[in-house]
Design a protein around this motif. Sequence first.
Motif, short mmCIF file in Angstrom:
data_model
loop_
_atom_site.label_atom_id
_atom_site.label_comp_id
_atom_site.label_asym_id
_atom_site.label_seq_id
_atom_site.Cartn_x
_atom_site.Cartn_y
_atom_site.Cartn_z
N LYS A 53 0.82 -1.22 0.00
CA LYS A 53 0.00 0.00 0.00
C LYS A 53 0.85 1.27 0.00
CE LYS A 53 -1.69 -1.26 4.02
NZ LYS A 53 -0.63 -2.23 4.43
N MET A 186 -0.52 -4.85 14.05
CA MET A 186 0.00 -3.69 13.30
C MET A 186 -0.56 -2.49 14.04
SD MET A 186 1.54 -2.11 10.82
CE MET A 186 1.50 -0.33 10.60
N SER A 189 2.00 3.57 12.48
CA SER A 189 2.96 3.85 11.42
C SER A 189 3.79 5.10 11.76
CB SER A 189 2.18 4.08 10.13
OG SER A 189 3.02 4.12 9.02
N GLY A 190 4.97 5.14 11.19
CA GLY A 190 5.82 6.33 11.38
C GLY A 190 6.42 6.41 12.77
C1 PLP Z 1 -1.38 -4.30 7.95
C2 PLP Z 1 -0.30 -3.33 7.66
N1 PLP Z 1 0.95 -3.78 7.54
C3 PLP Z 1 1.97 -2.96 7.26
C4 PLP Z 1 1.76 -1.60 7.09
C5 PLP Z 1 2.94 -0.75 6.75
O1 PLP Z 1 3.19 0.23 7.67
P1 PLP Z 1 4.47 1.16 7.53
O2 PLP Z 1 4.44 1.78 6.21
O3 PLP Z 1 4.33 2.12 8.64
O4 PLP Z 1 5.66 0.26 7.70
C6 PLP Z 1 0.48 -1.08 7.24
C7 PLP Z 1 0.25 0.37 7.09
O5 PLP Z 1 -0.76 0.93 7.34
C8 PLP Z 1 -0.59 -1.96 7.52
O6 PLP Z 1 -1.83 -1.52 7.64
#
Ligand code: PLP
Length: 425
Positions: A53, A186, A189-190
Amino acid sequence: MKEIGGVDIKYLAEKYGTPLYVYDFNRIEENVRKIKGAFKYDEGRVKIYYALKAFSHPVLIKFLKDRGLGFDCVSPGEIRLALECNADRKDIIFTGNYESYEDLEFAYKLKVLINLDGINSYLRLRKIGKVDFISFRINPGKGKGKYEQITTGGEKSKFGIPYEEAVEAYRIAYEDGIRRFGAHIMVGSGILDKDFFPSIVEHFLAILKKIKEQIEIEFEHIDIGGGFGIPYFDDKSELDIGYTGSKVLEVFNEKVGEYRLGKPLLAIEPGRYIVGNAGYLITKVCGIKKSYHNFIGVDAGFNIFARPALYGAEHSVCVYNGFDKGKIIANICGQICENTDILARDRELPDLKEGDIIIFTNAGAYCSVLSSSYNMRYRPAEIAIYNSKDHLITRRETFEDYVSRFCSVELEGKNGKDEGTGGNA
Ligand SMILES: Cc1ncc(COP(=O)(O)O)c(C=O)c1O
């Protein structure tokens, strides 16, 4: 700032036009190397699934696949893209939320690992077919994120199963005869706090211990998600990824053994850490206005660079070939007809003129993927730079692209108001 990956920015702006996203693939490669090293990447024990994503481009998927990464996908579309880029289904995870029957059926038929978002996600899945492995996303009751909007654990979060109910989820699956399990979190983030990761992993494993105490299960796959942050304009230091990885592994190995959780693989799902600092948004100054504030208007709006409007995120700003001394304090805005279209606030900038190039840094993750063509301002081209060579990887959107989805329909019948009344009477 003058170059990205050894290529002159003005040359890129003239060749491909602005606004323009540019990705430094040598930097991505370096990020992969760092995170693999930190977590002592080893196919059988520790696996890295890039969170698609963050930036879901086929060129990137193939690049990361060739460097041993798997993919964390949040939708059937992302799963399909990863497969079309020849990712092995064994290297794909589906972590949806409020997954529809169709979403689950899609993932089930392709036999990718699913992290289920809720107990009723499981109830939908078991209607689709026989499953012999189940993994649930658990909300461990706490989270952390650079902004509240990207904090995905804790009471305000819509994700996962509250940890108090997790035993129930595993029990239902166990009573259905399932004996192979995984677990996922999870929580945000950040995150730049290196101590947060080992502490949340410890908390997570304590939750799994409680589950194990009530149902005699072991775990094959324990996934701690992503969340590894990068410093933006307003951050002082970066995440010590080496310390983070080794501490997480230490806690993981110790607690998995102590709680007899089995011989699970440790999975991580970094998105931002892999691509965030490798992306740049190149824009051109279109208009300068002295109003109640100073405004520098550029040719990119929040339609293609949403993080400032969406989260109040602050990205660093550079001016091509310059930026010695700040001369004015200004807001940088786009051309979208919304007052929220401010890309950077109260920045010290040199004297600028129309045509000057402004570069937003750290624009690799959650930037171009959030783009829209709002106001019919089209999505920009994207360039990959690798070993000092520039490659067009996404062409600029056009008017024709925009209108191509419209269906031409003659709406039949009369407007009710018109009938016998002669219009607006
Ligand atoms: C299920 C899941 N995994 C991984 C991520 C990746 O997070 P990041 O970009 O902070 O590493 C996200 C981000 O929203 C997520 O929802």
